[in-house]
Write a protein that holds these residues in place. Structure first.
Motif, PDB file in Angstrom:
ATOM      1  N   ALA A 188     -10.602 -37.007  31.538  1.00 38.18           N
ATOM      2  CA  ALA A 188      -9.428 -36.897  30.668  1.00 38.18           C
ATOM      3  C   ALA A 188      -9.802 -36.291  29.322  1.00 38.18           C
ATOM      4  CB  ALA A 188      -8.796 -38.270  30.462  1.00 38.18           C
ATOM      5  N   ARG A 189      -8.823 -35.644  28.706  1.00 39.59           N
ATOM      6  CA  ARG A 189      -8.981 -35.157  27.338  1.00 39.59           C
ATOM      7  C   ARG A 189      -7.604 -35.097  26.687  1.00 39.59           C
ATOM      8  NH1 ARG A 189     -11.087 -31.458  24.904  1.00 39.59           N
ATOM      9  NH2 ARG A 189     -12.611 -30.441  26.232  1.00 39.59           N
ATOM     10  N   TYR A 190      -7.600 -35.146  25.344  1.00 38.34           N
ATOM     11  CA  TYR A 190      -6.336 -35.156  24.616  1.00 38.34           C
ATOM     12  C   TYR A 190      -5.765 -33.751  24.474  1.00 38.34           C
ATOM     13  CZ  TYR A 190      -6.181 -40.063  23.287  1.00 38.34           C
ATOM     14  OH  TYR A 190      -6.065 -41.428  23.319  1.00 38.34           O
ATOM     15  N   LEU A 191      -4.439 -33.691  24.603  1.00 34.14           N
ATOM     16  CA  LEU A 191      -3.664 -32.495  24.308  1.00 34.14           C
ATOM     17  C   LEU A 191      -2.543 -32.975  23.391  1.00 34.14           C
ATOM     18  CD1 LEU A 191      -3.170 -29.455  24.950  1.00 34.14           C
ATOM     19  CD2 LEU A 191      -1.610 -30.220  26.743  1.00 34.14           C
ATOM     20  N   GLY A 192      -2.752 -32.844  22.077  1.00 27.76           N
ATOM     21  CA  GLY A 192      -1.843 -33.497  21.149  1.00 27.76           C
ATOM     22  C   GLY A 192      -1.937 -35.001  21.338  1.00 27.76           C
ATOM     23  N   GLN A 193      -0.786 -35.660  21.461  1.00 26.05           N
ATOM     24  CA  GLN A 193      -0.776 -37.108  21.688  1.00 26.05           C
ATOM     25  C   GLN A 193      -0.902 -37.451  23.170  1.00 26.05           C
ATOM     26  OE1 GLN A 193       1.944 -35.340  21.552  1.00 26.05           O
ATOM     27  NE2 GLN A 193       3.110 -36.144  23.274  1.00 26.05           N
ATOM     28  N   LEU A 194      -0.794 -36.432  24.034  1.00 29.90           N
ATOM     29  CA  LEU A 194      -0.919 -36.643  25.475  1.00 29.90           C
ATOM     30  C   LEU A 194      -2.380 -36.725  25.887  1.00 29.90           C
ATOM     31  CD1 LEU A 194       1.593 -34.096  27.075  1.00 29.90           C
ATOM     32  CD2 LEU A 194       1.924 -36.541  26.736  1.00 29.90           C
ATOM     33  N   GLU A 195      -2.609 -37.318  27.042  1.00 27.09           N
ATOM     34  CA  GLU A 195      -3.915 -37.221  27.679  1.00 27.09           C
ATOM     35  C   GLU A 195      -3.745 -36.452  28.979  1.00 27.09           C
ATOM     36  OE1 GLU A 195      -7.084 -40.306  27.307  1.00 27.09           O
ATOM     37  OE2 GLU A 195      -5.377 -41.583  26.797  1.00 27.09           O
ATOM     38  N   MET A 196      -4.500 -35.375  29.096  1.00 27.07           N
ATOM     39  CA  MET A 196      -4.529 -34.575  30.319  1.00 27.07           C
ATOM     40  C   MET A 196      -5.671 -35.090  31.185  1.00 27.07           C
ATOM     41  SD  MET A 196      -2.293 -31.879  30.186  1.00 27.07           S
ATOM     42  CE  MET A 196      -3.040 -30.424  30.909  1.00 27.07           C
ATOM     43  N   VAL A 197      -5.432 -35.167  32.490  1.00 24.66           N
ATOM     44  CA  VAL A 197      -6.433 -35.688  33.413  1.00 24.66           C
ATOM     45  C   VAL A 197      -6.669 -34.661  34.519  1.00 24.66           C
ATOM     46  CG1 VAL A 197      -7.109 -37.588  34.920  1.00 24.66           C
ATOM     47  CG2 VAL A 197      -5.626 -38.038  32.947  1.00 24.66           C
ATOM     48  N   TYR A 198      -7.930 -34.285  34.698  1.00 23.37           N
ATOM     49  CA  TYR A 198      -8.333 -33.388  35.781  1.00 23.37           C
ATOM     50  C   TYR A 198      -8.974 -34.230  36.883  1.00 23.37           C
ATOM     51  CZ  TYR A 198      -8.065 -29.764  32.113  1.00 23.37           C
ATOM     52  OH  TYR A 198      -7.660 -28.931  31.098  1.00 23.37           O
ATOM     53  N   LEU A 199      -8.616 -33.949  38.138  1.00 19.11           N
ATOM     54  CA  LEU A 199      -9.165 -34.708  39.261  1.00 19.11           C
ATOM     55  C   LEU A 199      -9.523 -33.779  40.415  1.00 19.11           C
ATOM     56  CD1 LEU A 199      -6.136 -36.151  38.378  1.00 19.11           C
ATOM     57  CD2 LEU A 199      -7.245 -38.063  39.537  1.00 19.11           C
ATOM     58  N   THR A 200     -10.476 -34.228  41.231  1.00 18.34           N
ATOM     59  CA  THR A 200     -10.776 -33.544  42.486  1.00 18.34           C
ATOM     60  C   THR A 200     -11.375 -34.534  43.471  1.00 18.34           C
ATOM     61  OG1 THR A 200     -11.761 -31.550  43.467  1.00 18.34           O
ATOM     62  CG2 THR A 200     -13.158 -32.808  41.977  1.00 18.34           C
ATOM     63  N   ASP A 201     -11.135 -34.284  44.752  1.00 22.49           N
ATOM     64  CA  ASP A 201     -11.693 -35.115  45.826  1.00 22.49           C
ATOM     65  C   ASP A 201     -13.163 -34.728  46.011  1.00 22.49           C
ATOM     66  OD1 ASP A 201     -12.302 -36.540  48.108  1.00 22.49           O
ATOM     67  OD2 ASP A 201     -10.525 -35.917  49.223  1.00 22.49           O
TER      68      ASP A 201
END
Length: 285
Positions: free
Chosen positions: A237-250
Motif C-alpha cells: 500500500a501507499r498513500y495517494l492524497g488521503q487515500l491508500e492505494m493497494v497493489y496486489l498479485t497472486d
C-alpha cells in the motif's frame, strides 16, 4: 595487528636469508600466502545475496513499479504547482504524462476555471474533492476514485494559492486502464483503494479483494498477504492524497518455481611466481 605484521615480515626476512636455492621458490609461495591471509587481506563479496529473497514480493515489485513510478512522478509535478497554472502548463503536463485523460483547474466552490482538453466525453463532478479543504489549506493533496456507467476514474487534486490563501485545485484525472498498461502483465496486477476497486486484473478476484476490510487491515502496516478465491495475494500500500492505494498479485506460481542456483564468485587468477634464481658460484681465487 602490528604483532601479526611484524611476525610476517620477520618470517619473510628469515626465509630470504636462510633458505637454500632449491627451496627458495616454495618458500616464496608460502610467504605470499601468509601475507595475503594476515596482512593484505582481499575483501570478500557475497554474490548469493540478492536483496528481497521472497519470490512473491519480487513478483509484485516487478508488476507495480512501472505503474507506481509514473503515478508518483505525476504527484511531484502537480504538487509543485501552487499558483494558478497557465494553459500551456496543462498541455505540457498532458504531453509528458500521456496516460492522463485531462487536467482541470477549479476554484474553492468547485466551478471549473479551465480544463484541458476543453471538451470531455465523460461528465466529471469535482465537488467531492472539496470535502478535503482542511488538507488543502495545509498544502496537502487529495484524491478520489469514482466508478459509474462510464467506468472508473481516478482524480488527484493539488491546492493552489493566491496571496498565500487557498484559492482552488489543480485536478489531474485518468482512466486506470491507461496507467496499468505500463505493467509487464496488467492482468496479473490488482489495484484497489480505500475508496473502492481501481483495476480488477484478470484473476476474477478484484471485487472480492476490494470487499475485504482494508481500513482495518491497513492499520497493521503497509504490506502483507491475504487469501481469496484459492489465491494467495501479496499486497503493498501507499498513500495517494488521503487515500491508500493497494497493489496486489497472486504469488502461488512465483513461489512454486525452483530458485536458480546462485552464481559462483569468479575465481581469481593466480599471480605468476617469480623465476627461480640460482646462486652464482664464487670465482676461485
Amino acid at each position: 595487528m602490528k604483532r601479526t605484521v611484524s611476525a610476517a615480515l620477520a618470517a619473510l626476512s628469515c626465509l630470504v636469508i636462510l633458505s637454500g636455492c632449491g627451496t627458495m621458490k616454495t618458500s616464496w609461495r608460502d610467504t605470499k600466502k601468509l601475507y595475503r591471509s594476515y596482512i593484505n587481506t582481499d575483501p570478500t563479496i557475497d554474490f548469493s545475496e540478492q536483496g528481497i529473497s521472497d519470490k512473491g514480493l519480487q513478483r509484485l515489485a516487478s508488476l507495480l513499479m512501472p505503474v507506481d513510478e509514473r503515478l508518483m512522478g505525476l504527484l511531484r509535478v502537480i504538487g509543485s504547482q501552487d499558483t494558478p497554472p497557465e494553459s500551456d502548463w496543462a498541455q505540457q503536463l498532458l504531453s509528458s504524462h500521456d496516460w492522463l485523460s485531462g487536467v482541470a483547474v477549479i476554484d474553492t466552490s468547485g466551478a471549473v476555471v479551465s480544463q484541458a482538453p476543453t471538451a470531455s466525453l465523460r461528465p466529471l463532478d469535482f465537488s467531492g474533492l472539496l470535502e478535503f479543504a482542511d488538507r488543502y489549506k495545509t498544502r496537502k493533496m487529495g484524491a478520489q476514485v469514482k466508478t459509474d456507467e462510464f467506468g472508473t476514474v481516478v482524480m488527484v487534486a493539488a491546492p493552489y494559492f493566491k496571496e498565500n490563501e487557498w484559492a482552488g485545485l489543480v485536478v489531474a484525472f485518468f482512466d486506470p486502464r491507461n496507467l496499468v498498461r505500463f505493467s509487464p502483465e496488467p492482468d496479473a496486477l490488482v489495484v484497489l483503494s480505500t475508496d473502492g476497486l481501481v483495476w480488477p486484473g484478470g484473476s476474477g478476484q478484484g471485487e472480492a479483494l476490494a470487499g475485504l476490510k482494508w481500513a482495518e487491515m491497513l492499520k497493521g502496516g503497509v504490506q502483507g498477504e491475504v487469501a481469496s478465491g484459492g489465491g494467495q495475494y501479496v499486497w503493498q500500500a501507499r498513500y495517494l492524497g488521503q487515500l491508500e492505494m493497494v497493489y496486489l498479485t497472486d504469488v502461488r506460481e512465483a513461489r512454486a518455481k525452483k530458485p536458480e542456483p546462485p552464481k559462483a564468485a569468479p575465481v581469481p587468477t593466480p599471480e605468476p611466481s617469480p623465476a627461480d634464481v640460482s646462486p652464482t658460484a664464487a670465482p676461485n681465487p
